[in-house]
Design a protein around this motif. Structure first.
Motif: not given
Length: 271
Positions: A226-233
């Motif tokens: 239940p997390m949000l990281t955005a970026g380009e992972a």
């Protein structure tokens, strides 16, 4: 921990203090987790290879944060991670993941010792590293001091000096491709030929993508964080897209602290 699927009378039954039944409101034992994630029983013809993957992904599809999966995981996710390892004959992992995650040999777990002995398994699963180049540090404990010798899966055209270095370190080199790289279907057959039919892969994304494209993946155990990281992972699987999307059926779903622990299989009939 609570079971959301499959729904049973116990799933919906209220328990003291709120929540629902079937384990809600308490930590599941390792035996309960092992039962929930048991491999399919062998058919009349005996055991056949069954390849499952274990991955974690954030709500926005990231399989890693800062190049590692640990920041998006949880304590319960790691307990399931350990349980899945304890059920497996061999853990198949890509060389890049070995380098990034600092892989060590699988250890024997007292909690699972009797279960593994009854199943005819070694005290711990072997680690099988998939690599074309064999660009690995063979002085690491993964190769020099495993409880069960580490396997190196590579192609027939692998550099002879790197093969020799792997064997000198104590690893067993297994040819699973005619060229430089590894053919996923041939890797599965080669591992089964060594008696490893309960297969587990922990990625990374490139290796899992190759397995999906080759049609050898039987099951996906996916933790939805239940997390949000955005970026380009990266996503959990990378590489070229398959021609037609492969559809899996939901086998089970557990929940704790907002984390969803899902299990999808080729067909639910297998369970």
């Amino acid at each position: 921990m609570r079971r959301l699927f499959p729904v049973t009378d116990e799933t919906a039954a209220p328990v003291p203090g709120g929540g629902s039944g079937d384990g809600a409101g308490r930590e599941w034992s390792l035996a309960e987790l092992a039962a929930a994630y048991a491999y399919p029983e062998p058919g009349p013809g005996g055991p056949v290879p069954w390849l499952r993957a274990n991955m974690v992904s954030t709500l926005d599809g990231a399989a890693q944060h800062d190049g590692r999966s640990q920041p998006i995981s949880s304590d319960t996710d790691m307990r399931i991670f350990g349980t899945l390892r304890a059920l497996a004959d061999v853990v198949v992992v890509g060389a890049e993941t070995v380098r990034k995650e600092g892989y060590r040999p699988a250890r024997a777990r007292e909690d699972f010792a009797a279960m593994r002995e009854a199943a005819g398994q070694r005290p711990a699963p072997a680690i099988a590293v998939v690599t074309a180049s064999l660009d690995l540090d063979f002085s690491l404990p993964l190769f020099t001091s495993p409880l069960v010798p580490t396997l190196v899966l590579t192609g027939a055209a692998a550099a002879p000096d790197r093969v020799a270095a792997a064997e000198k370190a104590g690893a067993r080199v297994v040819t699973a491709g005619d060229g430089i790289g590894v053919d996923p279907a041939r890797a599965v057959r080669a591992l089964a030929g060594l008696g490893h039919t309960r297969l587990l892969t922990e990625g990374g994304p490139r290796l899992l993508g190759q397995m999906v494209a080759a049609g050898v993946l039987d099951e996906l155990c996916l933790t939805v964080s239940p997390m949000l990281t955005a970026g380009e992972a990266q996503r959990i699987a990378g590489g070229p897209a398959v021609t037609v999307p492969r559809r899996f059926g939901l086998v089970s779903m557990l929940e704790e602290d907002g984390f969803l622990f899902t299990r999808y299989g080729r067909t639910r009939a297998a369970y």
